[in-house]
Design an enzyme around this catalytic site. Sequence first.
Site, mmCIF file in Angstrom:
data_model
loop_
_atom_site.group_PDB
_atom_site.id
_atom_site.type_symbol
_atom_site.label_atom_id
_atom_site.label_comp_id
_atom_site.label_asym_id
_atom_site.label_seq_id
_atom_site.Cartn_x
_atom_site.Cartn_y
_atom_site.Cartn_z
ATOM 1 N N HIS A 93 57.346 47.205 39.406
ATOM 2 C CA HIS A 93 57.864 47.477 40.762
ATOM 3 C C HIS A 93 59.287 48.039 40.749
ATOM 4 O O HIS A 93 59.839 48.352 41.797
ATOM 5 C CB HIS A 93 57.757 46.227 41.650
ATOM 6 C CG HIS A 93 58.870 45.243 41.472
ATOM 7 N ND1 HIS A 93 58.772 44.134 40.672
ATOM 8 C CD2 HIS A 93 60.110 45.213 41.995
ATOM 9 C CE1 HIS A 93 59.913 43.456 40.729
ATOM 10 N NE2 HIS A 93 60.746 44.091 41.522
ATOM 11 N N ASP A 143 52.563 43.158 37.152
ATOM 12 C CA ASP A 143 53.879 43.792 37.363
ATOM 13 C C ASP A 143 54.578 43.975 36.016
ATOM 14 O O ASP A 143 55.494 43.217 35.668
ATOM 15 C CB ASP A 143 54.689 42.884 38.308
ATOM 16 C CG ASP A 143 55.938 43.554 38.821
ATOM 17 O OD1 ASP A 143 56.120 44.765 38.588
ATOM 18 O OD2 ASP A 143 56.743 42.845 39.469
ATOM 19 N N SER A 239 65.001 41.692 38.574
ATOM 20 C CA SER A 239 63.627 42.064 38.256
ATOM 21 C C SER A 239 63.511 42.843 36.952
ATOM 22 O O SER A 239 64.408 43.618 36.617
ATOM 23 C CB SER A 239 63.044 42.936 39.357
ATOM 24 O OG SER A 239 62.603 42.116 40.386
ATOM 25 N N GLY A 240 62.394 42.653 36.289
ATOM 26 C CA GLY A 240 62.152 43.359 35.035
ATOM 27 C C GLY A 240 62.783 42.665 33.848
ATOM 28 O O GLY A 240 62.419 42.894 32.707
HETATM 29 N N1 ARG Z 1 61.951 41.457 43.262
HETATM 30 C C1 ARG Z 1 63.286 41.143 42.843
HETATM 31 C C2 ARG Z 1 63.919 42.358 42.184
HETATM 32 O O1 ARG Z 1 63.389 43.448 42.321
HETATM 33 C C3 ARG Z 1 63.366 39.903 42.009
HETATM 34 C C4 ARG Z 1 63.340 38.748 42.887
HETATM 35 C C5 ARG Z 1 63.338 37.459 42.192
HETATM 36 N N2 ARG Z 1 63.448 36.511 43.249
HETATM 37 C C6 ARG Z 1 63.527 35.217 43.079
HETATM 38 N N3 ARG Z 1 63.678 34.474 44.121
HETATM 39 N N4 ARG Z 1 63.463 34.722 41.888
HETATM 40 O O2 ARG Z 1 64.990 42.298 41.627
#
Ligand code: ARG
Length: 320
Positions: A93, A143, A239-240
Amino acid sequence: MNSVIIRAFLLYSTLYHVASDEVQATPRFTNEDDCGVSVISRSGAISRVVNGTASAQGQWPWQAAIVLSSGGSLSVICGGSVINNKWVVTAAHCFNNEPLSDISVFLGVNDKSNGNEANRQILQLESKTCHPNYTENGNFANDICLLRLTSDVSYTTYIRPICLPNQGSSESVGQSCIVSGWGETENTGNNNILQYAEVSIIDHTLCSGWYQAVGLSIPENHICAGYELGGTDTCQGDSGGPLVCQQTVSGSTSYILQGITSFGSGCAEVRRPGVYTKVSEYIDWIDEVVGSSATSIERHSWALVFLCFQCCFFVIQAVY
Ligand code: ARG
């Protein structure tokens, strides 16, 4: 006559090598060059990347920054992890169909705002392979993306690969693991310095129940990690990046990449732990993508070149 026999044997062994190369099980990268070890040991208590601790240089040497260049400015859009000297794994994503040339991978970064850091390596992408069953508007299932770099990573004290788990293996509930990233700290730390925190593996069913309340389902191949009471968590921008857990095998301890930061609801909230792509469910896929890349093609073509030379010698020898 003797040399004909020797050459015939060489020919046979090369043929055997080429043939067995084809059928060999795909290579594993789990123990790639002393993976999962950091020369910087952790000291002191870990505070509970919301509510994390600033990392020392080289503390999480597999941590990559995925950098997007747009309109002349660079920004860290996601984290990632070095799995060998040609590949970085991250979340699917993170991308939005940007051209490959706009994305680069920065390794050896600690303070992302300091362009003069001595230990940095900046690499470009040769290709990006995301999981075929990742669906952009779905529930974040699968993902995961693999990034192949145009040149080799040179390992240093500050840049090293992480180990991968075995396909199908699981971490036990309650185990303490580490997350890291340059994501949002919600005023609990410095957003420029790589932050890390300890999080605990949470039972899948329990976590799914908590998330049902906000209408989110936890995909089968995701793991939850954090705390029922929240407080410490990954957040936007992480993320990632890696969720790593320590494992000791025959006396030596290393970190294994168990998760890839994927999603959450808010950050660090009560009964909303971070949700991570479960890496151990994707090892066969990783092996397939990484193993079928140019590395093995190169290996095959060298064997073929050698084979041709031997054939020539063999023919010459036979004729004269
Ligand atoms: N989707 C988020 C990103 O793109 C990561 C979110 C992680 N959230 C959490 N509450 N642990 O960076």
